[in-house]
Design an enzyme around this catalytic site. Structure first.
Site, PDB file in Angstrom:
ATOM      1  N   GLY A   1     -11.789   1.647   5.030  1.00  0.00           N
ATOM      2  CA  GLY A   1     -10.902   0.941   4.121  1.00  0.00           C
ATOM      3  C   GLY A   1     -10.040   1.867   3.272  1.00  0.00           C
ATOM      4  O   GLY A   1     -10.273   3.080   3.214  1.00  0.00           O
ATOM      5  N   HIS A   2      -9.089   1.263   2.589  1.00  0.00           N
ATOM      6  CA  HIS A   2      -8.150   2.072   1.791  1.00  0.00           C
ATOM      7  C   HIS A   2      -8.856   2.792   0.646  1.00  0.00           C
ATOM      8  O   HIS A   2      -9.776   2.286   0.049  1.00  0.00           O
ATOM      9  CB  HIS A   2      -6.965   1.252   1.268  1.00  0.00           C
ATOM     10  CG  HIS A   2      -7.291   0.034   0.487  1.00  0.00           C
ATOM     11  ND1 HIS A   2      -6.318  -0.740  -0.105  1.00  0.00           N
ATOM     12  CD2 HIS A   2      -8.465  -0.566   0.193  1.00  0.00           C
ATOM     13  CE1 HIS A   2      -6.881  -1.741  -0.718  1.00  0.00           C
ATOM     14  NE2 HIS A   2      -8.172  -1.663  -0.559  1.00  0.00           N
ATOM     15  N   ASN A   3      -8.387   4.024   0.411  1.00  0.00           N
ATOM     16  CA  ASN A   3      -8.879   4.835  -0.690  1.00  0.00           C
ATOM     17  C   ASN A   3     -10.300   5.343  -0.521  1.00  0.00           C
ATOM     18  O   ASN A   3     -10.879   5.865  -1.473  1.00  0.00           O
ATOM     19  CB  ASN A   3      -8.746   4.090  -2.026  1.00  0.00           C
ATOM     20  CG  ASN A   3      -7.292   3.819  -2.368  1.00  0.00           C
ATOM     21  OD1 ASN A   3      -6.815   2.691  -2.271  1.00  0.00           O
ATOM     22  ND2 ASN A   3      -6.578   4.856  -2.720  1.00  0.00           N
TER      23      ASN A   3
ATOM     24  N   GLN B   1       0.860  -1.187   0.000  1.00  0.00           N
ATOM     25  CA  GLN B   1       0.000   0.000   0.000  1.00  0.00           C
ATOM     26  C   GLN B   1       0.897   1.238   0.000  1.00  0.00           C
ATOM     27  O   GLN B   1       1.546   1.536   1.009  1.00  0.00           O
ATOM     28  CB  GLN B   1      -0.925  -0.040   1.209  1.00  0.00           C
ATOM     29  CG  GLN B   1      -1.742  -1.336   1.279  1.00  0.00           C
ATOM     30  CD  GLN B   1      -2.790  -1.437   0.184  1.00  0.00           C
ATOM     31  OE1 GLN B   1      -3.685  -0.604   0.085  1.00  0.00           O
ATOM     32  NE2 GLN B   1      -2.660  -2.445  -0.681  1.00  0.00           N
TER      33      GLN B   1
END
Lengths: 344, 344, 344
Positions: free
Chosen positions: A242-244, A201
């Site tokens: 969560g990511h993004n 990431q």
């Protein structure tokens, strides 16, 4: 917990005082339990009966409810008593909890090339890694970690044991509770031959000003670009972002919410506790999602959305649940009945 | 973030390069936003339109999509672009994030009888308790705790503030995110006269190789025997694994999943976010459980299983929910209608 | 893990021994896997078949099951084998895990005006802030934080990395697991002009005796008054207790439960994993809430309450879910059919 004079409160926070400015106030208390040494507030007309019976020494009240207040109580009249109450708690907290003296606790570790403002407070055992930047009057509680190259803006307060990973930025006047984890790796894996390959990431987390984050809440770093929380976002405890994800300004989430990766949540959205939001969808400005609701698709129209199985006594639930597993068949039976009826 | 040459990437990761090996690549970026200085990838045929319009400097692409790529872009042709992307992120991360120098940070505490490999990195304020064994090239971040007698295998990376309790073992090449708790006591209590007697948890946690564990995820120790995560298990954030669970190899769980005690999950199972799995059941190899699904009984057949209340506008939900509480009665009414019809 | 004599167990814990007191016992094991060197127990009549086949060296058993036990095994006969097992694990754990020597680890930080009992154990890197009081024989694990003015009662055990914020009190004989956060600020915000004003949380958390709290569980401090957990409450991991909740004595919650603010839960309530309880409601003594159940309103009558969408194969679920979105309409159609029928 020494007491204050009622006049000091009004001098600091405004409102129209009807009563003795010298009256001693020892605490803030709920309407039902406030005694003669307490100040309380009433923000809802439906609480009129409680107001009439209140034993509080002083009451913050809207003009429309002044008539319902007992005659012999001090009043602070203001248009928005709930907001007044909020500010009163802030003023009270500043009195009770003096800011610790500026400086780095001897047991903390600050990397030689980190920048810590002289007015910042770095608590026991805190760790500020290489290249991190800690702004003016920031408070890092005991056991906080600020990773390499991360920034914490002026006047932000990190309660004990907040972890901010490398390469993240936090704005000004933010408050994060214990156990929050900002910038853990997002969950990225690619399948290959029956197992999983890790996707590193490479993005970070970018957090605006006046953002509050609850205890043990996680905001993951982005895969390639940043995860973003805009100004004024308020997150309760045990939330997972969560990511993004991109969370719009002044959006608020109650505890235990989960938002999967790459979802865009608009501004002034309200998400109830334990609601779960699918990844890669969009929720527009002003939407309300009820508690415990699973959102499987984008919500493109402002409104209130709900998905809760209604709670029932177990035996009753069981009969309904069994029927639910055959609901489509039941509909087919109704259809057949309708068809038969038409033929008649 | 200095740039690399495209040729360096292909030299390291393979693939067929169609373009100039000297081309500078400054970043990895998503297909939609990648500019001329970025490399991107396209793994799905349905993204063909985005591919055709991409501004990326270089594109990792499958042979079947080569024709759709703009003529003037550099291509890296490979059978599995998503896997290539995963490896590219790993290669990129190694460039950007050099491993800190080996050794124990002066602020860390390592018990005299713990064994720490000379090549390991022990971060600030980390604690390695009595008899623990830390393998070659392990990285323990700031504030990690490894309990008495526990082992962390070679090349595993513990991000800041991971806690591994006493008597647990972690394999090689694992990555645990901040706030993870391995080996807390399982929840064991026995009722006695209106109160609860604690059942001490005497087992441990045994974790295989290449296991990833997310932020604030908990894996409880076993009551008498061990809780087990086999090789290649990937757990996202805020997951709860109860005592004595056995999770098969290469099984993957999205965030906020909960698995109650003594449940056996097979290999290559996929569990969606916030799914909840009852205790003492079995889920066989290859099952997929949808997000937010509560699994109340064993799943003995491979397949996809779901239990989600469909989200709706609140008013509509409310009418349906009220009806749901009388669903069994509704079925009885349909039955009565059918009976009446038959008589005619 | 040196072994003990069976007679030592019975001497310590009681029960009627039928067998050789000198028999060596090396471990406690489950009924199915216990070998000749192990002691096991059987608490349920339905396990009779397993009992008959057990290879265990010694079996704790109720009088009613004595006849089913293999003739050549040692028995410990007792009225409540499950309770006996619980106490056996406690006795066993005390043998295996000697209490570390009293004293403050040199790497810990104890504020000059904190009071730490001479018999307490303060682990590496632990922090005890100003005015905190740590009772006799308390164990604070590595990285624990006890905030200013907080109290931890005698014989309580805080596993590594427990955070107790300022102004909270914990009773005697409590056990908190790693990552627990006691006294984070409750989630209080007041709306004003499209954004949110923070309501400072001025109450604390008051925890009784014999309370267990799981890993990464959060109990928030009250807004004005205290959040309260009465004696004997047992909380599993990843639970969220909102501000101003009041949890009655001997109530037990499985992992991942969330309880929103100001809810009153009675005594001896049992709440299944991942159940979610609305704020400002009341649940009376003795209620059972099933796992994954969302409780939206007060439960004023003892009983078992459930709200679970039944899990199904995805295709079947999908058909039922679509129908569920039109359930009210389906009821109207049934009503129309009934009306038509009556007319005939």
């Amino acid at each position: 917990m020494n007491s204050v004079r009622l006049g000091e409160i009004v001098a600091a926070l405004g409102g129209e005082l009807r009563g003795d400015p010298a009256q001693a106030i020892a605490r803030i208390a709920p309407l039902e339990t406030a005694g003669g040494d307490a100040i309380t507030f009433v923000a809802q007309a439906k609480l009129r009966t409680l107001l009439e019976a209140s034993q509080a020494g002083a009451i913050v009240v809207a003009p429309s409810l002044v008539a319902a207040a007992p005659n012999d109580r001090s009043l602070v009249v203001t248009d928005d008593p709930y907001l007044y109450f909020a500010r009163l708690t802030q003023w009270w907290a500043q009195r009770l909890r003096p800011v610790p003296p500026a400086g780095v606790h001897p047991s903390a570790y600050v990397a030689p090339d980190a920048q810590v403002a002289a007015s910042a407070v770095i608590g026991p055992m805190a760790v500020v890694e290489s290249g991190a930047v800690i702004g003016e009057r920031v408070q890092l509680g005991a056991h906080c970690v600020v990773g390499a190259g991360s920034r914490v803006g002026a006047d932000s307060v990190m309660h004990p044991r907040v972890t901010i990973a490398a390469g993240c930025s936090v704005g000004e006047r933010c408050v994060f509770q214990s156990g929050a984890v900002i910038g853990a790796d997002g969950f990225g894996i690619a399948p290959t031959q029956g197992r999983w390959e890790r996707i590193e990431q490479l993005g970070g987390v970018r957090i605006g000003n006046d953002v509050d984050i609850g205890a043990n809440t996680c905001v993951d770093r982005g895969a390639l670009e940043d995860t973003v929380l805009e100004d004024g976002v308020k997150l309760d405890n045990q939330i997972q972002i969560g990511h993004n994800c991109h969370i719009g300004a002044h959006t608020v989430m109650a505890a235990c919410v989960g938002i999967a990766g790459s979802t865009k949540v608009g501004r002034n959205v309200m998400i109830g506790g334990a609601a779960m939001i699918q990844g890669h969808i969009e929720i527009v400005d002003g939407v309300t999602v009820s508690a415990s609701t699973m959102v499987m698709h984008s919500l493109r129209k402002k409104g209130v959305y709900t998905a809760i199985f209604p709670v029932d006594e177990h035996a009753s639930w069981e009969k309904n649940a069994v029927t639910l597993r055959n609901l489509y068949a039941l509909r087919e039976r109704v259809r057949a009945l309708e068809k038969a009826q038409k033929k008649e």
